[in-house]
Scaffold this motif. Structure first.
Motif, PDB file in Angstrom:
ATOM      1  N   UNK A  86      28.865   8.376  -3.862  1.00 39.38           N
ATOM      2  CA  UNK A  86      29.346   8.543  -5.032  1.00 39.38           C
ATOM      3  C   UNK A  86      28.574   9.120  -5.998  1.00 39.38           C
ATOM      4  N   UNK A  87      27.293   8.750  -5.825  1.00 42.38           N
ATOM      5  CA  UNK A  87      26.123   9.112  -6.844  1.00 42.38           C
ATOM      6  C   UNK A  87      26.039  10.582  -6.550  1.00 42.38           C
ATOM      7  N   UNK A  88      26.218  11.089  -5.494  1.00 41.54           N
ATOM      8  CA  UNK A  88      26.191  12.650  -5.405  1.00 41.54           C
ATOM      9  C   UNK A  88      27.610  13.209  -6.035  1.00 41.54           C
ATOM     10  N   UNK A  89      28.621  12.542  -6.026  1.00 37.62           N
ATOM     11  CA  UNK A  89      29.860  13.083  -6.509  1.00 37.62           C
ATOM     12  C   UNK A  89      29.564  13.123  -8.176  1.00 37.62           C
ATOM     13  N   UNK A  90      28.804  11.875  -8.799  1.00 38.94           N
ATOM     14  CA  UNK A  90      28.779  11.997 -10.172  1.00 38.94           C
ATOM     15  C   UNK A  90      27.864  13.125 -10.771  1.00 38.94           C
ATOM     16  N   UNK A  91      26.626  13.077  -9.737  1.00 35.17           N
ATOM     17  CA  UNK A  91      25.710  14.232 -10.191  1.00 35.17           C
ATOM     18  C   UNK A  91      26.072  15.507 -10.088  1.00 35.17           C
ATOM     19  N   UNK A  92      27.025  15.752  -9.006  1.00 26.84           N
ATOM     20  CA  UNK A  92      27.622  17.234  -9.116  1.00 26.84           C
ATOM     21  C   UNK A  92      28.410  17.392 -10.222  1.00 26.84           C
ATOM     22  N   UNK A  93      29.377  16.529 -10.470  1.00 32.19           N
ATOM     23  CA  UNK A  93      30.088  16.725 -11.771  1.00 32.19           C
ATOM     24  C   UNK A  93      29.451  16.830 -12.966  1.00 32.19           C
ATOM     25  N   UNK A  94      28.195  16.124 -13.254  1.00 31.65           N
ATOM     26  CA  UNK A  94      27.449  16.346 -14.557  1.00 31.65           C
ATOM     27  C   UNK A  94      26.797  17.418 -14.533  1.00 31.65           C
ATOM     28  N   UNK A  95      26.170  17.820 -13.365  1.00 31.73           N
ATOM     29  CA  UNK A  95      25.247  19.058 -13.306  1.00 31.73           C
ATOM     30  C   UNK A  95      26.265  20.286 -13.683  1.00 31.73           C
ATOM     31  N   UNK A  96      27.395  20.447 -12.974  1.00 25.50           N
ATOM     32  CA  UNK A  96      28.175  21.454 -13.237  1.00 25.50           C
ATOM     33  C   UNK A  96      28.943  21.683 -14.546  1.00 25.50           C
ATOM     34  N   UNK A  97      29.217  20.388 -15.137  1.00 20.66           N
ATOM     35  CA  UNK A  97      30.145  20.398 -16.471  1.00 20.66           C
ATOM     36  C   UNK A  97      29.216  20.335 -17.590  1.00 20.66           C
ATOM     37  N   UNK A  98      28.057  19.657 -17.374  1.00 23.48           N
ATOM     38  CA  UNK A  98      27.185  19.402 -18.641  1.00 23.48           C
ATOM     39  C   UNK A  98      27.780  18.109 -19.466  1.00 23.48           C
ATOM     40  N   UNK A  99      28.973  17.561 -19.034  1.00 27.01           N
ATOM     41  CA  UNK A  99      29.500  16.633 -20.020  1.00 27.01           C
ATOM     42  C   UNK A  99      28.901  15.165 -19.606  1.00 27.01           C
ATOM     43  N   UNK A 100      29.125  14.567 -20.960  1.00 23.06           N
ATOM     44  CA  UNK A 100      28.274  13.227 -20.784  1.00 23.06           C
ATOM     45  C   UNK A 100      29.532  12.043 -20.760  1.00 23.06           C
ATOM     46  N   UNK A 101      29.198  11.325 -19.590  1.00 24.61           N
ATOM     47  CA  UNK A 101      30.234  10.207 -19.632  1.00 24.61           C
ATOM     48  C   UNK A 101      30.138   9.213 -20.487  1.00 24.61           C
ATOM     49  N   UNK A 102      31.398   8.668 -20.884  1.00 26.99           N
ATOM     50  CA  UNK A 102      31.328   7.927 -22.181  1.00 26.99           C
ATOM     51  C   UNK A 102      31.889   6.317 -21.632  1.00 26.99           C
ATOM     52  N   UNK A 103      33.010   6.388 -20.604  1.00 28.56           N
ATOM     53  CA  UNK A 103      33.337   5.026 -20.192  1.00 28.56           C
ATOM     54  C   UNK A 103      34.205   5.306 -18.891  1.00 28.56           C
ATOM     55  N   UNK A 104      34.393   4.260 -18.039  1.00 27.47           N
ATOM     56  CA  UNK A 104      34.836   4.468 -16.786  1.00 27.47           C
ATOM     57  C   UNK A 104      35.798   3.119 -16.501  1.00 27.47           C
ATOM     58  N   UNK A 105      36.597   3.331 -15.708  1.00 30.10           N
ATOM     59  CA  UNK A 105      37.343   2.328 -15.036  1.00 30.10           C
ATOM     60  C   UNK A 105      37.574   2.194 -13.481  1.00 30.10           C
ATOM     61  N   UNK A 106      36.858   1.558 -12.898  1.00 31.58           N
ATOM     62  CA  UNK A 106      36.656   1.527 -11.553  1.00 31.58           C
ATOM     63  C   UNK A 106      37.100   0.484 -10.642  1.00 31.58           C
ATOM     64  N   UNK A 107      37.529   0.824  -9.248  1.00 29.99           N
ATOM     65  CA  UNK A 107      38.320  -0.084  -8.405  1.00 29.99           C
ATOM     66  C   UNK A 107      37.361   0.088  -7.176  1.00 29.99           C
ATOM     67  N   UNK A 108      36.682  -0.813  -6.672  1.00 25.85           N
ATOM     68  CA  UNK A 108      35.819  -0.752  -5.525  1.00 25.85           C
ATOM     69  C   UNK A 108      36.464  -1.921  -4.702  1.00 25.85           C
TER      70      UNK A 108
END
Length: 389
Positions: A203-225
Motif C-alpha cells: 500500500x505504501x508503494x501505491x500511495x507513493x505512485x499516486x502522489x508522485x504522478x498526480x502531485x496531489x496532497x492527501x487531505x483525509x482518508x476512510x480506511x478498512x483493513x
C-alpha cells in the motif's frame, strides 16, 4: 564515465530476494561498485554472503556497526560513498540514522521506518549532515510513469477529479509464514514489519505512485483493513477512500490474498480533459483518452514522450524494459544527486529523479493514518502531512 561510486550494503545476503535486485539495479548503469557489506544479521552468514559476492575479506563485515566503523577508519577517498539498506523494516532506522549522521549517503528500501517519530528524527539528521537520502519506491522509475507525471503537471488532463490506484497480490493467501518462508515470516511480524502488513508492504508503494504522478496532497482518508488468514497478526487486505486537497477523490486498494494475482499494480487518473491508465505488469504501454478524441496507446521509447521519460529509457521501443531498469533509474537518480554534491554543482533535473526522504516520511505517516482510520469509528480521518520545521 566518472569512477563508480563506492557502495556498501546492509542486508541482502544469502536467501534474500531484494538484495540481488538492488545490486543489479545499482550496477546496471555503471554508477556504483559494491565494495563493502554487512549482508546478514547473523555474523557467520554475513561473512559467507560477502565471500559469495567476492567482497574482499577486510570489507566483508560481521555487523553493520563494524562496517560503519571500518569504513570511517579508511581514508576519505577510499571509504564508501553510499550505503544501500535492504534489511527487514525494523533495521532501517538505526542503520540509516548512523550512516547519515556519519556523512555517508543513504539509499533505503521502503517503507522508510516504523514511526513518524523516527522519520522526523531522520529528517533532522539529514538536514544537519547534508547527505543525499533516497527511498526505493522503484515503480516511480518507469519511463511512462515519468511521462504521466509530466502530462499531469503540464495540465494535459485538466483539473484532476479521480485517482484509482490498486496493488493486487495473492502470495499470502495461505499461512505461508508458518511454512518456513523467510519473506512471509518477517513481513507478517509486527516487531519487524511495523504496524501494518499489506498496507505497509505494498500500500505504501501505491500511495507513493499516486502522489508522485498526480502531485496531489492527501487531505483525509476512510480506511478498512482486514486480516483474512487465521492467526495472522497484521492486515493482508486494505481498501481506502481518499480525499485530496482541491477536491479530487480517490480509491486505494491493496491486497496480498487475492488468489491468482501476481504483482498487479495499476494506476488510473481522470481529469476534466482526459484520463490515463497504466499497469505495472504491462509497463511499456499506457492508455491516454482525451476528452474529445480517440483513445491513444502511448509506448515506451518513442520521441513524443517527455524528456524525463526519454532520459529513463535505455533501449529502443519494442524491446521490453521493466522492473530492474525502473529500479536502476532510482539508483542512477540518486547517483547523479550524490555526484552533484561531491562536485559542487546542480544535478541534472532529468536524471536526478528519485523518491526522497520526505517521500518516505510521508509514506510512514500514510501507513499510520490508515491504521488509525481503520480502527476508528469516525468516517474520515485527517491524513494531511507536512515536513517538520
Amino acid at each position: 564515465m566518472p569512477r563508480p561510486l563506492k557502495l556498501g550494503m546492509v542486508g541482502g545476503g544469502q536467501g534474500a530476494f531484494i538484495g540481488a535486485v538492488h545490486r543489479t539495479a545499482a550496477r546496471l548503469d555503471g554508477q556504483y561498485e559494491l565494495v563493502a557489506g554487512a549482508l546478514s544479521s547473523t555474523p557467520e552468514k554475513a561473512l559467507a554472503s560477502g565471500r559469495d559476492l567476492g567482497l574482499p575479506d577486510d570489507r566483508s563485515y560481521p555487523t553493520w556497526e563494524a562496517m560503519l566503523e571500518g569504513e570511517l577508519a579508511r581514508p576519505q577517498g577510499d571509504r564508501i560513498d553510499a550505503v544501500s539498506i535492504v534489511t527487514p523494516n525494523h533495521m532501517h532506522y538505526p542503520v540509516a540514522r548512523a550512516f547519515a549522521a556519519a556523512g555517508i549517503h543513504v539509499i533505503c528500501d521502503k517503507p522508510l521506518v516504523h514511526t513518524s517519530e523516527q522519520a522526523n528524527d531522520l529528517l533532522a539528521v539529514v538536514r544537519e549532515s547534508g547527505v543525499v537520502f533516497a527511498v526505493t519506491y522503484n515503480y516511480t522509475g518507469y519511463p511512462l510513469i515519468r511521462h504521466a507525471r509530466d502530462m499531469i503537471a503540464a495540465g494535459t488532463l485538466g483539473e484532476i477529479r479521480k485517482v484509482v490506484v490498486e496493488y493486487h497480490q495473492g502470495w499470502l493467501a495461505t499461512n505461508l509464514e508458518a511454512q518456513d518462508s523467510k519473506q512471509a515470516d518477517w513481513r507478517t511480524d509486527p516487531a519487524r514489519s511495523g504496524m501494518a502488513g499489506a498496507v505497509g508492504d505494498i500500500g505504501s508503494h501505491a500511495e507513493n505512485l499516486a502522489a508522485t504522478v498526480t502531485g496531489l496532497e492527501l487531505e483525509s482518508i476512510c480506511a478498512d483493513l482486514t486480516t483474512f488468514v487465521p492467526g495472522r497478526r497484521l492486515d493482508d487486505d486494505g481498501s481506502v477512500l481518499l480525499r485530496f486537497a482541491g477536491g479530487a477523490r480517490g480509491v486505494l486498494m491493496c491486497s496480498q490474498v487475492e488468489v491468482g494475482e501476481e504483482n498487479d499494480l495499476r494506476l488510473r487518473v481522470y481529469g476534466t480533459q482526459g484520463g490515463l491508465s497504466w499497469s505495472q505488469e504491462n509497463p511499456n504501454r499506457m492508455e491516454y483518452t482525451p476528452l474529445d478524441g480517440p483513445r491513444q496507446v502511448l509506448t515506451r521509447g518513442q520521441g513524443y514522450l517527455s524528456p524525463a521519460a526519454q532520459a529513463a529509457t535505455r533501449i529502443p521501443s519494442g524491446h521490453p524494459e521493466a522492473f530492474l531498469e525502473a529500479f536502476a533509474n532510482v539508483y542512477t537518480g540518486a547517483a547523479e544527486a550524490i555526484r552533484a554534491r561531491q562536485e559542487g554543482r546542480d544535478p541534472d533535473p532529468l536524471i536526478a529523479l528519485y523518491p526522497t526522504l520526505e517521500d518516505g516520511a510521508r509514506g510512514v505517516h500514510f501507513i499510520e493514518k490508515t491504521v488509525e482510520s481503520s480502527q476508528s469509528d469516525r468516517k474520515w480521518t485527517d491524513a494531511r502531512w507536512s515536513a517538520p520545521q
